[in-house]
Design a protein around this motif. Sequence first.
Motif, PDB file in Angstrom:
ATOM      1  N   GLY A 156      29.382   1.537 -37.127  1.00 40.04           N
ATOM      2  CA  GLY A 156      29.222   1.926 -38.765  1.00 40.04           C
ATOM      3  C   GLY A 156      28.215   2.752 -38.763  1.00 40.04           C
ATOM      4  N   GLY A 157      27.543   3.236 -38.034  1.00 39.33           N
ATOM      5  CA  GLY A 157      26.501   4.373 -38.170  1.00 39.33           C
ATOM      6  C   GLY A 157      25.963   4.849 -37.039  1.00 39.33           C
ATOM      7  N   ILE A 158      25.045   5.747 -36.940  1.00 41.90           N
ATOM      8  CA  ILE A 158      24.372   6.275 -35.581  1.00 41.90           C
ATOM      9  C   ILE A 158      23.107   5.790 -35.544  1.00 41.90           C
ATOM     10  N   GLY A 159      22.412   6.199 -34.396  1.00 45.10           N
ATOM     11  CA  GLY A 159      21.091   5.723 -33.814  1.00 45.10           C
ATOM     12  C   GLY A 159      21.228   5.724 -32.461  1.00 45.10           C
ATOM     13  N   GLY A 160      21.098   6.910 -31.582  1.00 46.00           N
ATOM     14  CA  GLY A 160      21.405   6.871 -30.189  1.00 46.00           C
ATOM     15  C   GLY A 160      22.487   7.106 -29.555  1.00 46.00           C
ATOM     16  N   ARG A 161      22.639   7.573 -28.342  1.00 39.28           N
ATOM     17  CA  ARG A 161      23.889   8.006 -27.787  1.00 39.28           C
ATOM     18  C   ARG A 161      25.098   6.842 -27.824  1.00 39.28           C
ATOM     19  N   HIS A 162      24.750   5.607 -27.752  1.00 41.41           N
ATOM     20  CA  HIS A 162      25.560   4.556 -27.715  1.00 41.41           C
ATOM     21  C   HIS A 162      26.169   4.317 -29.169  1.00 41.41           C
ATOM     22  N   LEU A 163      25.620   4.761 -30.333  1.00 44.64           N
ATOM     23  CA  LEU A 163      26.190   4.414 -31.635  1.00 44.64           C
ATOM     24  C   LEU A 163      26.879   5.608 -32.154  1.00 44.64           C
ATOM     25  N   ARG A 164      28.313   5.583 -31.826  1.00 48.19           N
ATOM     26  CA  ARG A 164      29.003   6.672 -32.543  1.00 48.19           C
ATOM     27  C   ARG A 164      30.016   6.309 -33.400  1.00 48.19           C
ATOM     28  N   THR A 165      30.366   6.944 -34.363  1.00 42.28           N
ATOM     29  CA  THR A 165      31.294   6.522 -35.554  1.00 42.28           C
ATOM     30  C   THR A 165      32.570   6.851 -35.312  1.00 42.28           C
ATOM     31  N   THR A 166      33.532   6.149 -36.056  1.00 38.16           N
ATOM     32  CA  THR A 166      34.915   5.813 -35.753  1.00 38.16           C
ATOM     33  C   THR A 166      35.732   7.084 -35.088  1.00 38.16           C
ATOM     34  N   SER A 167      36.112   7.051 -33.778  1.00 37.18           N
ATOM     35  CA  SER A 167      37.363   7.971 -33.426  1.00 37.18           C
ATOM     36  C   SER A 167      37.931   7.237 -32.219  1.00 37.18           C
ATOM     37  N   PHE A 168      39.343   7.155 -32.034  1.00 39.10           N
ATOM     38  CA  PHE A 168      39.848   6.921 -30.970  1.00 39.10           C
ATOM     39  C   PHE A 168      40.865   7.755 -30.486  1.00 39.10           C
ATOM     40  N   LEU A 169      40.870   7.760 -29.104  1.00 35.08           N
ATOM     41  CA  LEU A 169      41.716   8.740 -28.755  1.00 35.08           C
ATOM     42  C   LEU A 169      42.971   7.946 -27.972  1.00 35.08           C
ATOM     43  N   VAL A 170      44.114   8.413 -28.356  1.00 35.65           N
ATOM     44  CA  VAL A 170      45.564   7.687 -28.218  1.00 35.65           C
ATOM     45  C   VAL A 170      46.153   8.680 -27.245  1.00 35.65           C
ATOM     46  N   ASP A 171      46.548   8.261 -26.033  1.00 37.58           N
ATOM     47  CA  ASP A 171      47.322   9.016 -24.985  1.00 37.58           C
ATOM     48  C   ASP A 171      46.150  10.236 -24.733  1.00 37.58           C
ATOM     49  N   HIS A 172      46.663  11.445 -24.672  1.00 34.71           N
ATOM     50  CA  HIS A 172      45.705  12.588 -24.625  1.00 34.71           C
ATOM     51  C   HIS A 172      46.003  13.436 -25.874  1.00 34.71           C
ATOM     52  N   ASP A 173      46.649  13.296 -26.772  1.00 35.22           N
ATOM     53  CA  ASP A 173      47.116  14.283 -27.731  1.00 35.22           C
ATOM     54  C   ASP A 173      46.863  13.821 -29.311  1.00 35.22           C
ATOM     55  N   ILE A 174      46.352  12.582 -29.625  1.00 36.04           N
ATOM     56  CA  ILE A 174      46.472  11.892 -30.818  1.00 36.04           C
ATOM     57  C   ILE A 174      44.876  11.302 -31.059  1.00 36.04           C
ATOM     58  N   LEU A 175      44.438  11.752 -32.254  1.00 41.87           N
ATOM     59  CA  LEU A 175      42.850  10.918 -32.540  1.00 41.87           C
ATOM     60  C   LEU A 175      43.466  10.168 -33.920  1.00 41.87           C
ATOM     61  N   ILE A 176      42.666   9.062 -33.882  1.00 44.06           N
ATOM     62  CA  ILE A 176      42.734   8.359 -35.100  1.00 44.06           C
ATOM     63  C   ILE A 176      41.146   8.216 -35.708  1.00 44.06           C
TER      64      ILE A 176
END
Length: 255
Positions: free
Chosen positions: A10-30
């Motif tokens: 739900g926010g940022i703060g260091g490399r391990h905190l990344r906001t929402t994004s999902f890769l579906v197969d190789h060609d779709i982002l949610i």
Amino acid sequence: MKLRVLGCSGGIGGRHLRTTSFLVDHDILIDAGTGATELSVAELQAINHIFLTHAHLDHVVALPLMIDTVANQRDKPLLVYGAPDVLDALQRHIFNWTIWPDFSQLPDAERPFLRFQPIEVGAEIRLGERRITALPVDHTVPAVGYCLNSGQGSLVFSGDTGPCEAFWQAVARVPNLRYLLIECAFSNRECSLAMLSKHMCPRLLGDELRRLNRPCEIFITHLKPGEVERTMLEIESGLGDFNLEMLQNNQLFVF
């Protein structure tokens, strides 16, 4: 279908905190939060479809940079799907020539780098055998969740939402549900803020999960930095019957 978690914070703060994004197969982002910036140029170039839940910055921030990075390396437009009000917000507030160039008009309107594709709640987009359906949710801005259906199994992602009966009614109609990714942004001590901003806290989430009428694996996403431990402890102590797990970067779902 395969879904890889690029970011789920739900926010940022260091490399391990990344906001929402999902890769579906190789060609779709949610969604296109900061998690999408972890992809290589070649991986970004392979994406042809982006499904946005809503227009808040933590879910769209990588989109302008992404299209700028790969536009000249593509031979067809990048298709961006969202509710009509979501796409209108992007065009008015981001791709407006002031914040960022309007890539839906570049290099020209007939052959743009980017096309906006409105999608209504309940509408199903078919990409080969894959089906993606917009689900109703209740947030402070126009928003949807998504059901991803491979034909053999389904994954539902709530996006950002507060309590929403229509969402659970839609989930109840998913015949082959395997995974539910649902937000819980705040701890119980910030329940009033959760209700005001139309997010979940463990107390609200527990009431909502009792509407779920079928077994599936449930994962918690969108936890606020600094509140992760407290919120998960509240979930473990108050919602133990549901066997909830915290979503992790690079987690892979196959369905």
